[in-house]
Design a protein around this motif. Sequence first.
Motif, PDB file in Angstrom:
ATOM      1  N   SER A   7      -4.068  12.784 -25.324  1.00 33.70           N
ATOM      2  CA  SER A   7      -2.985  12.012 -25.935  1.00 33.70           C
ATOM      3  C   SER A   7      -2.035  12.874 -26.756  1.00 33.70           C
ATOM      4  O   SER A   7      -0.836  12.667 -26.735  1.00 33.70           O
ATOM      5  CB  SER A   7      -3.563  10.936 -26.864  1.00 33.70           C
ATOM      6  OG  SER A   7      -4.534  10.169 -26.209  1.00 33.70           O
ATOM      7  N   LEU A   8      -2.609  13.804 -27.517  1.00 36.16           N
ATOM      8  CA  LEU A   8      -1.777  14.559 -28.457  1.00 36.16           C
ATOM      9  C   LEU A   8      -1.996  16.060 -28.339  1.00 36.16           C
ATOM     10  O   LEU A   8      -3.099  16.507 -28.013  1.00 36.16           O
ATOM     11  CB  LEU A   8      -2.100  14.138 -29.902  1.00 36.16           C
ATOM     12  CG  LEU A   8      -1.856  12.670 -30.275  1.00 36.16           C
ATOM     13  CD1 LEU A   8      -2.449  12.366 -31.650  1.00 36.16           C
ATOM     14  CD2 LEU A   8      -0.361  12.357 -30.276  1.00 36.16           C
ATOM     15  N   ILE A   9      -0.923  16.794 -28.634  1.00 38.13           N
ATOM     16  CA  ILE A   9      -1.040  18.254 -28.737  1.00 38.13           C
ATOM     17  C   ILE A   9      -1.087  18.588 -30.216  1.00 38.13           C
ATOM     18  O   ILE A   9      -0.198  18.186 -30.980  1.00 38.13           O
ATOM     19  CB  ILE A   9       0.177  18.962 -28.127  1.00 38.13           C
ATOM     20  CG1 ILE A   9       0.356  18.528 -26.676  1.00 38.13           C
ATOM     21  CG2 ILE A   9       0.030  20.481 -28.241  1.00 38.13           C
ATOM     22  CD1 ILE A   9       1.579  19.142 -26.024  1.00 38.13           C
ATOM     23  N   LYS A  10      -2.089  19.277 -30.611  1.00 37.60           N
ATOM     24  CA  LYS A  10      -2.194  19.700 -32.005  1.00 37.60           C
ATOM     25  C   LYS A  10      -1.889  21.189 -32.064  1.00 37.60           C
ATOM     26  O   LYS A  10      -2.447  21.963 -31.286  1.00 37.60           O
ATOM     27  CB  LYS A  10      -3.598  19.434 -32.565  1.00 37.60           C
ATOM     28  CG  LYS A  10      -3.864  17.995 -32.942  1.00 37.60           C
ATOM     29  CD  LYS A  10      -4.005  17.019 -31.799  1.00 37.60           C
ATOM     30  CE  LYS A  10      -5.194  17.317 -30.906  1.00 37.60           C
ATOM     31  NZ  LYS A  10      -5.336  16.293 -29.832  1.00 37.60           N
TER      32      LYS A  10
ATOM     33  N   ILE B  20     -13.128  11.148 -32.619  1.00 33.38           N
ATOM     34  CA  ILE B  20     -12.535  10.030 -31.869  1.00 33.38           C
ATOM     35  C   ILE B  20     -11.131  10.398 -31.441  1.00 33.38           C
ATOM     36  O   ILE B  20     -10.161  10.215 -32.180  1.00 33.38           O
ATOM     37  CB  ILE B  20     -12.513   8.730 -32.703  1.00 33.38           C
ATOM     38  CG1 ILE B  20     -13.811   8.573 -33.518  1.00 33.38           C
ATOM     39  CG2 ILE B  20     -12.273   7.533 -31.796  1.00 33.38           C
ATOM     40  CD1 ILE B  20     -13.825   7.356 -34.416  1.00 33.38           C
ATOM     41  N   GLY B  21     -11.053  10.984 -30.278  1.00 43.99           N
ATOM     42  CA  GLY B  21      -9.746  11.290 -29.689  1.00 43.99           C
ATOM     43  C   GLY B  21      -9.461  10.225 -28.656  1.00 43.99           C
ATOM     44  O   GLY B  21      -9.715   9.042 -28.890  1.00 43.99           O
ATOM     45  N   SER B  22      -8.977  10.651 -27.491  1.00 40.54           N
ATOM     46  CA  SER B  22      -8.794   9.692 -26.400  1.00 40.54           C
ATOM     47  C   SER B  22     -10.171   9.109 -26.074  1.00 40.54           C
ATOM     48  O   SER B  22     -10.339   7.905 -25.957  1.00 40.54           O
ATOM     49  CB  SER B  22      -8.220  10.389 -25.173  1.00 40.54           C
ATOM     50  OG  SER B  22      -7.067  11.119 -25.533  1.00 40.54           O
TER      51      SER B  22
ATOM     52  N   GLY C 252     -10.663  13.137 -35.425  1.00 37.47           N
ATOM     53  CA  GLY C 252      -9.869  12.677 -34.284  1.00 37.47           C
ATOM     54  C   GLY C 252      -8.717  11.804 -34.734  1.00 37.47           C
ATOM     55  O   GLY C 252      -8.799  11.150 -35.775  1.00 37.47           O
ATOM     56  N   PHE C 253      -7.657  11.812 -33.957  1.00 40.50           N
ATOM     57  CA  PHE C 253      -6.448  11.123 -34.420  1.00 40.50           C
ATOM     58  C   PHE C 253      -6.465   9.622 -34.225  1.00 40.50           C
ATOM     59  O   PHE C 253      -5.541   8.930 -34.664  1.00 40.50           O
ATOM     60  CB  PHE C 253      -5.202  11.734 -33.775  1.00 40.50           C
ATOM     61  CG  PHE C 253      -4.623  12.814 -34.617  1.00 40.50           C
ATOM     62  CD1 PHE C 253      -4.354  12.591 -35.967  1.00 40.50           C
ATOM     63  CD2 PHE C 253      -4.355  14.068 -34.103  1.00 40.50           C
ATOM     64  CE1 PHE C 253      -3.831  13.587 -36.765  1.00 40.50           C
ATOM     65  CE2 PHE C 253      -3.836  15.075 -34.896  1.00 40.50           C
ATOM     66  CZ  PHE C 253      -3.578  14.835 -36.230  1.00 40.50           C
TER      67      PHE C 253
ATOM     68  N   GLU D  69      -8.268  15.269 -40.078  1.00 39.81           N
ATOM     69  CA  GLU D  69      -9.014  14.588 -39.017  1.00 39.81           C
ATOM     70  C   GLU D  69      -8.749  15.071 -37.592  1.00 39.81           C
ATOM     71  O   GLU D  69      -9.684  15.346 -36.855  1.00 39.81           O
ATOM     72  CB  GLU D  69      -8.710  13.088 -39.100  1.00 39.81           C
ATOM     73  CG  GLU D  69      -7.204  12.808 -39.098  1.00 39.81           C
ATOM     74  CD  GLU D  69      -6.827  11.353 -39.310  1.00 39.81           C
ATOM     75  OE1 GLU D  69      -7.668  10.576 -39.765  1.00 39.81           O
ATOM     76  OE2 GLU D  69      -5.659  11.006 -39.016  1.00 39.81           O
ATOM     77  N   GLY D  70      -7.482  15.170 -37.212  1.00 35.21           N
ATOM     78  CA  GLY D  70      -7.184  15.439 -35.808  1.00 35.21           C
ATOM     79  C   GLY D  70      -7.086  16.912 -35.461  1.00 35.21           C
ATOM     80  O   GLY D  70      -6.894  17.266 -34.308  1.00 35.21           O
ATOM     81  N   TYR D  71      -7.209  17.755 -36.449  1.00 34.95           N
ATOM     82  CA  TYR D  71      -6.925  19.177 -36.222  1.00 34.95           C
ATOM     83  C   TYR D  71      -8.166  20.048 -36.060  1.00 34.95           C
ATOM     84  O   TYR D  71      -8.076  21.264 -36.093  1.00 34.95           O
ATOM     85  CB  TYR D  71      -6.064  19.732 -37.363  1.00 34.95           C
ATOM     86  CG  TYR D  71      -4.648  19.205 -37.336  1.00 34.95           C
ATOM     87  CD1 TYR D  71      -3.741  19.673 -36.392  1.00 34.95           C
ATOM     88  CD2 TYR D  71      -4.221  18.236 -38.236  1.00 34.95           C
ATOM     89  CE1 TYR D  71      -2.443  19.200 -36.351  1.00 34.95           C
ATOM     90  CE2 TYR D  71      -2.925  17.752 -38.207  1.00 34.95           C
ATOM     91  CZ  TYR D  71      -2.039  18.241 -37.262  1.00 34.95           C
ATOM     92  OH  TYR D  71      -0.757  17.764 -37.216  1.00 34.95           O
TER      93      TYR D  71
END
Length: 924
Positions: free
Chosen positions: A108-111, A268-270, A401-402, A434-436
């Motif tokens: 979903s996302l690029i970090k 918790i990503g995609s 996760g994002f 969280e998401g990184y």
Amino acid sequence: MAGLNGDPILGIDDKIEDLQYKNNNNSNEVVDKEELVGIGEESTTCYKSNQGGEKDMAGSSIHRSGSRPQLDLSKAEIQGNSEERDPTILLPNQSDDISHLALDIGGSLIKLIYFSRHEDQSVEDKRKKTVKERLGISNGNRRSYPVLGGRLHFVKFETSKLNECLDFISSKQLHCGRIDSHHWNSETPANENAVIKATGGGAYKFADLFKERLGVSIEKEDEMDCLVAGANFLLKAIRHEAFTHMEGHKEFVQIDHNDLYPYLLVNIGSGVSIIKVDGDGKFQRVSGTNVGGGTYWGLGRLLTKCNSFDELLELSQRGDNGTIDMLVGDIYGGMDYSKIGLSASTIASSFGKAISDKKELEDYRPEDISLSLLRMISYNIGQISYLNALRFGLKRIFFGGFFIRGHAYTMDTISFAVQFWSQGEAQAMFLRHEGYLGALGAFMSYQKHGLDDLMVHHLVERFPMGAPYTGGKIHGPPLGDLNEKISWMEKFVQKGTEITAPVPMAPPGTTGLGGFEVPSSRGATLRSDASALNVGVLHLVPTLEVFPLLTNPKMYEPNTIDLSDHKELEYWFTVLSEHLPDLVDKAVASEGGIDDAKRRGDAFARAFSAHLARLMEEPAAYGKLGLANLLELREECLREFQFHDAYRSIKQRENEASLAVLPDLLLELDHMDEGTRLLTLIEGVLAANIFDWGSRACVDLYHKGTIIEIYRMSRNKMQRPWRANDFDIFKERMLGSEGKKPKPHKRALLFVDNSGADVVLGMLPLARELLRRGTEVVLVANSLPALNDVTAMELPDIVAEAAKHCDILRRAAEAGGLLVDAMTNTLDGLKGNSSSVPLMVVENGCGSPCIDLRQVSSELAAAAKNADLVILEGMGRALHTNFNARFKCEALKLAMVKNQRLAEKLIKGNIYDCVCRYESAPAS
Ligand SMILES: Nc1ncnc2c1ncn2[C@@H]1O[C@H](COP(=O)(O)OP(=O)(O)O)[C@@H](O)[C@H]1O
Ligand SMILES: CC(C)(COP(=O)(O)O)[C@@H](O)C(=O)NCCC(=O)O
Ligand SMILES: [Mn+2]
């Protein structure tokens, strides 16, 4: 306050006719047209020193980045021991930013994490050299850090907008710079051999595109390795990283580094990965679920026709899932199923009502669908996580996760599930970054560049406003110059009115799971992701150290006032907001009052107000919040808009006025007996601490007279008893009793505060007294300007002026290498030819009116090693912070309380009361 009658200490005010505050109804600014013109002509980053050389006031921190990184390897040398692994390489002629980056390209996302470093400016600071020699700091006996100072930036983009990400990398030239352990190879042209570390599926999928568009190869790193490395780093190196979130209440968790493992990491990503972590690089992916963030966003988009994840999340905040979920009460005719502990409002079956109703999708509110979906997925993940924790007997579960997106309701829901199923045995914790995790891990995988060696005290997090750091429309192209930054700020603020609106509380509804009240964190608006300042820029400062004289660094809390008390926060919010117009006036005047300065002043005010509003709404947004953080944030904001010394002219004027009366003060002191003199000196410090441009009450006073009149007035008020008064104990320690002469202190660290009378008529005479008694004195001053505080750069000139009238100061300053004339032959001084103990100046590593002793300059840490007396002066250093700090040596805390509320709270006294607190060294 007392009247302006004569004072035995100072009968000499006539000397200083025009060195006074102007009595002006409209302004309390010290006005001097010539001076303002003069300042306006200077560069904004430099000022002319008395010694003729140009000094960069703020050292490396205010370095302006160039457009394209280029490496100058000339005169490169290995620092320290070249036999050592990963020695530091010093590039004395390198001045531009060097950057490198790592990516986590998810479903979903690029970090994206990138590093920029600023080479130390070659500041002409002779003080530094002599201090280093004097204190025995040399590169040889200090740890050599493979990591050079710099900043880590965190940015994210939607994977579907990969092009935006490529443009960002390309325009910032992030793919051109790379540091590895043994050489810098960023001079490598972008299209040859350049490598970027990346993890996540996209590292495979998009490798060719990166090569094509940027000419770089992707070096793939294992996703799980990266997640774990990132999580371990964050938990060890960032002070306020992990927190619990229950029923709208966020609380940071102090992680004991020695008791971190094992833990469960749920990303918790995609999709969702569940990993049992046992140590550095020791882990096992024990489970996972395909029902994750992608499911929420994917299903949610289909069912609600939302255009963005945030829109979907925002819908959920206005939803009532009882219209679509089948609740226990629906099955049991409105009753609880109390036998097994389920209330009527417990969700029996997510989306269960949709089967029995004769309704179509259009008949359901998108808000309700979104909430139902969010709860379904969050509970499910919480429950699976708990079951895995149970499987391995783990008590701590960290969620990353994002999907979480710092969203209070999501966190509350997950926490509730963990708490509910484990009956309080297991604890859900969340991470600010969280998401990184994966991207951080990929970054750390660069051949041992040493990030994992960094400790909590090497990292300073800042929350810049004038720089965009999220993908999407609002960030626009990378900012080239300050102008762009300001216009971005203006746009940001338009957006920011909606961003910073407080989240309203939702009225109770029928949305609960068993026993679960509606979380107070539910509200109608979702803060825009673009302003989610939860993640700042991480400054890596390998030279920072923990102040070695703290008795218990782990338990040390710099802040005295706890701003988690909302009333307290509101009060200080008002104080700082009300002070803002005056501060902007000063800042703009300090830059010559030109239009550019006015625009910057305006942008500064907006930025700082936006920060304040954000913190009012969510005090823990940037980590645990104390008053010291607010005061520092203000200074950082000023610097961000290139106001490097807003009080420059005021400081100069007050220094001159005070230096003019110093000789008479010293003369009077010399006529006193020891006991009277010591009391007079301490009184003098307390009285002179009134010169504080950060206190509203004091600034109001300055309308009423000249500097010296105010000083005199303040001195008259000094009769004891002071509120907190340990003077007699201190006096006995200094002078002894019943004829016993105590041993003088070996070395005293004097943390000085304000310019002008405070340092010249207060602290310098006290320093002189200690020197006279054979105590080495180290004046500890700010590294960067803050309000009217004196800086370490400014002090040598002030001391040199003072030394013209005083032999004790002159000899000591010579011995300490502080005097310009003595600079050339300091080495003689070092060999012991000096007839005096030395007087030195060291910087504290701070640019704020307060001091956090967990992060001080290496200079100060070195100076502290032989010190047996610490004197903290001023409200910021001795009251707002460090009032409760305990030291391994003796400590004296001196301050005038220039705020009524603080006086009542701290010492049950009144404004202008004084604190003289002496603490003897703990028995060792
Ligand atoms: N702006 C956004 N756009 C898309 N998804 C987002 C956004 N913000 C948060 N999310 C959520 O974060 C999830 C992706 O999380 P992330 O940790 O980046 O995983 P991945 O590596 O799989 O992309 C998405 O599935 C979605 O639930
Ligand atoms: C910013 C300060 C900590 C500086 O005080 P100092 O350390 O110079 O004694 C102080 O002025 C302050 O807390 N001011 C805000 C409160 C007020 O205006 O009353
Ligand atoms: Mn101050």
